[in-house]
Design a protein around this motif. Structure first.
Motif, short mmCIF file in Angstrom:
data_model
loop_
_atom_site.label_atom_id
_atom_site.label_comp_id
_atom_site.label_asym_id
_atom_site.label_seq_id
_atom_site.Cartn_x
_atom_site.Cartn_y
_atom_site.Cartn_z
N ALA A 192 3.61 -11.28 33.32
CA ALA A 192 3.74 -10.31 33.60
C ALA A 192 4.28 -9.11 32.84
O ALA A 192 4.47 -7.95 33.12
CB ALA A 192 5.84 -11.13 32.52
N ILE A 193 3.49 -9.31 32.26
CA ILE A 193 3.14 -8.29 31.08
C ILE A 193 1.90 -7.19 32.40
O ILE A 193 1.67 -5.93 31.97
CB ILE A 193 1.91 -8.70 29.92
CG1 ILE A 193 2.46 -8.99 28.71
CG2 ILE A 193 0.91 -7.30 29.89
CD1 ILE A 193 1.93 -9.30 27.45
N ASN A 194 0.70 -7.68 33.16
CA ASN A 194 0.19 -7.65 33.78
C ASN A 194 1.10 -6.94 35.31
O ASN A 194 0.69 -5.89 35.22
CB ASN A 194 -0.55 -8.81 34.74
CG ASN A 194 -1.80 -8.75 33.99
OD1 ASN A 194 -2.83 -8.41 33.00
ND2 ASN A 194 -2.42 -10.13 34.08
N ARG A 212 3.47 -1.66 36.94
CA ARG A 212 4.89 -0.69 37.32
C ARG A 212 4.80 0.38 36.65
O ARG A 212 5.79 1.99 36.68
CB ARG A 212 5.86 -1.25 36.92
CG ARG A 212 6.09 -3.12 38.12
CD ARG A 212 7.95 -3.14 37.89
NE ARG A 212 8.14 -3.78 36.48
CZ ARG A 212 7.63 -5.26 36.01
NH1 ARG A 212 7.35 -6.22 37.89
NH2 ARG A 212 8.11 -5.56 35.52
N ILE A 213 4.78 0.74 35.34
CA ILE A 213 4.38 1.69 34.37
C ILE A 213 3.46 2.67 34.93
O ILE A 213 3.70 3.94 35.33
CB ILE A 213 4.43 1.18 32.89
CG1 ILE A 213 5.41 0.12 31.93
CG2 ILE A 213 3.99 2.50 31.85
CD1 ILE A 213 5.34 0.06 31.11
N ARG A 214 2.16 2.01 34.85
CA ARG A 214 1.47 3.06 35.60
C ARG A 214 1.99 3.77 36.92
O ARG A 214 1.81 5.55 36.82
CB ARG A 214 0.02 2.48 35.91
CG ARG A 214 -1.39 3.09 36.55
CD ARG A 214 -2.26 2.78 36.34
NE ARG A 214 -2.69 1.14 37.10
CZ ARG A 214 -2.45 -0.10 36.38
NH1 ARG A 214 -2.17 -0.48 35.62
NH2 ARG A 214 -2.31 -1.02 37.42
N ARG A 215 2.22 2.57 37.47
CA ARG A 215 2.86 3.41 39.38
C ARG A 215 3.88 5.03 38.57
O ARG A 215 3.86 6.17 38.90
CB ARG A 215 3.53 2.96 39.87
CG ARG A 215 2.18 2.08 40.54
CD ARG A 215 2.63 1.41 41.55
NE ARG A 215 4.01 0.11 41.22
CZ ARG A 215 3.74 -0.65 40.98
NH1 ARG A 215 2.36 -1.48 41.12
NH2 ARG A 215 4.97 -1.92 40.65
N LEU A 216 4.83 4.34 38.00
CA LEU A 216 5.80 4.98 37.77
C LEU A 216 5.32 6.63 36.73
O LEU A 216 5.80 8.12 36.99
CB LEU A 216 6.83 4.47 36.34
CG LEU A 216 7.90 3.70 37.01
CD1 LEU A 216 8.19 2.78 35.96
CD2 LEU A 216 8.89 3.88 38.25
N ILE A 217 4.35 6.38 35.63
CA ILE A 217 3.44 7.75 35.24
C ILE A 217 3.09 8.58 35.74
O ILE A 217 2.90 9.87 35.88
CB ILE A 217 3.06 7.10 33.61
CG1 ILE A 217 3.68 6.70 33.09
CG2 ILE A 217 1.53 8.52 33.38
CD1 ILE A 217 2.97 5.81 31.51
N ALA A 218 2.29 7.67 36.89
CA ALA A 218 1.14 8.73 37.18
C ALA A 218 2.31 9.44 39.04
O ALA A 218 1.85 10.52 38.86
CB ALA A 218 0.68 7.82 38.96
#
Length: 444
Positions: free
Chosen positions: A205-207, A212-218
């Motif tokens: 779940a953390i991975n 998701r967070i990396r894609r949102l920030i990018a």
């Protein structure tokens, strides 16, 4: 671990309480029966033997598991009889058994010495003489120390096994904690999906959350950077067209709006570019950077003074630190009219203070002004410029250097911004009031 140890301790204490009395002496029934039978037979044989031959006969009848000797009546006269210990009463009855010659008060038992398993006894014969005997290893006393040692060994083994088990189970959790601590800071490290089933589910779940967070920030960074960058072209055309206007007042108003928009775009780009800043940290002279910024501001007619040592080494990203202290100086000058820069050193930190004489900030707003795009209405207006990114950039860059950034109102009025940076082991000294001669090679 504590539950397991408590269980072991409970078993040991329970065994001690329930079996201490019952197993104070553990005696082999067969051995007792044999010794009682031999003692009865020997007593009959000695009683039927002439007195002159009894001493020799008892020596011949003695064996390794039962040694006897004969004592004449006059040899035991005057000796007070020792009372038999109550703890040996059960052993007395079991030795006597059904042998009539051992029944009654003719048999007295006593331990040889404390801590041994031997028993000494006296058997009175009908003629008044006595047979003394020693039965070695007939008692097996309940050794409390042996039980404690056994329980200690068992508890140690349980503790070692439990410690290894807990360490094995906690290693994936520590890895998860390290990864979760770095989420959002630019360090995206996938978690190994190993350990117990629940830990594997959590790692998975953390991975997924990291992805998701990396894609949102990018996506957010690319979208804002693209919009901000594309705005520069129409702004440049507006500035060019404003130059052809004959109305000077209108031209000045348009150019002011364009300048404000360019400042906003520049602030957004500076904030977004800082998240992926490739500049490596290296040792620099922070005092020279501060003195240079103060001299540059003074050359522009702004009231900025630096008061501190001439040299102070610290390992940071030079351009990022120039941006940090440049933002703090601009805020102090724009909203307080002047900026006073101070640098102090202690054993572990370099502390830079930028103070002004402005209106300060409401206490409730001190923790909110570092939020991106946040502006305090009334105390800091659009007329002074800015987009609410200056202090956000300062807070982020200082945190990336492992430092601390704090804001507080001065008792005498104005705002104090303090930046604390970890100090290098070796520090240089200096003098007060560095001027333009103290500019660092970075700026050259």
């Amino acid at each position: 671990m504590f539950v397991l140890l408590a269980a072991v301790a409970l078993v040991f204490v329970g065994s001690s309480v329930f079996y201490e009395e019952a197993e104070t002496y553990t005696v082999d029934d067969t051995q007792l029966e044999q010794i009682g039978e031999r003692l009865a037979v020997d007593a009959r044989v000695v009683a039927a033997t002439p007195v002159s031959q009894r001493s020799i006969l008892t020596v011949m009848l003695s064996t390794a598991d039962l040694s006897i000797d004969w004592r004449a009546p006059e040899a035991t006269a005057g000796r007070p009889a020792r009372p038999e210990p109550s703890s040996l009463r059960d052993l007395h009855l079991r030795l006597a058994g059904t042998h009539e010659i051992l029944q009654g008060d003719v048999l007295d038992l006593s331990p040889t010495s404390i801590g041994t398993a031997d028993i000494r006894g006296i058997l009175r014969l009908p003629d008044g003489s006595r047979i003394g005997f020693v039965a070695p290893d007939i008692l097996q006393p309940h050794h409390m120390t042996r039980g404690i040692a056994s329980a200690a060994v068992l508890a140690g083994a349980v503790l070692l096994a439990a410690g290894m088990l807990v360490r094995t189970l906690s290693m994936p959790l520590r890895a998860l904690a390290d990864v979760a601590d770095g989420v959002g800071s630019g360090h995206w490290i996938p978690v190994e999906e190993k350990g117990p089933r629940e830990v594997r589910y959590l790692a998975r779940a953390i991975n997924a959350m990291q992805d998701r967070i990396r894609r949102l920030i990018a996506d957010r960074t690319e979208a804002l950077a693209a919009v901000s960058h594309d705005l520069r072209t129409p702004l440049a055309r507006l500035r060019l067209r404003a130059g052809f206007l004959e109305d000077s007042e209108l031209q000045a108003a348009i150019e002011g709006d364009v300048a404000e928009m360019e400042a906003m775009v520049g602030g957004v780009l500076a904030y977004l570019s800082g998240e992926n800043d490739p500049e490596p940290p290296r040792p620099v002279d922070l005092a020279s950077i501060l003195a240079t910024l103060a001299d540059d501001a003074a050359d522009q007619g702004r009231d900025v003074r630096y008061d501190g040592p001439g040299h102070a080494s610290v390992r940071v990203r030079p351009l990022a630190m120039k941006r940090v202290f440049g933002n703090l100086i601009d805020n102090a000058v724009n909203y307080g009219g002047a900026a006073r820069i101070g640098l102090a050193m202690d054993a572990d930190w370099l502390r830079v203070r930028v103070e002004d004489d402005g209106p300060g900030l409401p206490e409730a707003e001190l923790s909110r002004v570092t939020t991106p795009f946040y502006r305090v209405e009334g105390s800091r207006s659009r007329a002074t410029g800015g987009l609410g990114l200056g202090l956000a950039i300062v807070s982020r860059e200082v945190a990336r250097e492992g430092g601390q950034f704090t804001l507080q109102n001065r008792p005498e009025g104005g705002l104090r911004a303090e930046v604390a940076l970890p100090r290098l082991p070796a520090q240089g000294g200096g003098h007060q009031g560095v001027g333009k001669a103290g500019r660092s090679a970075i700026d050259k």
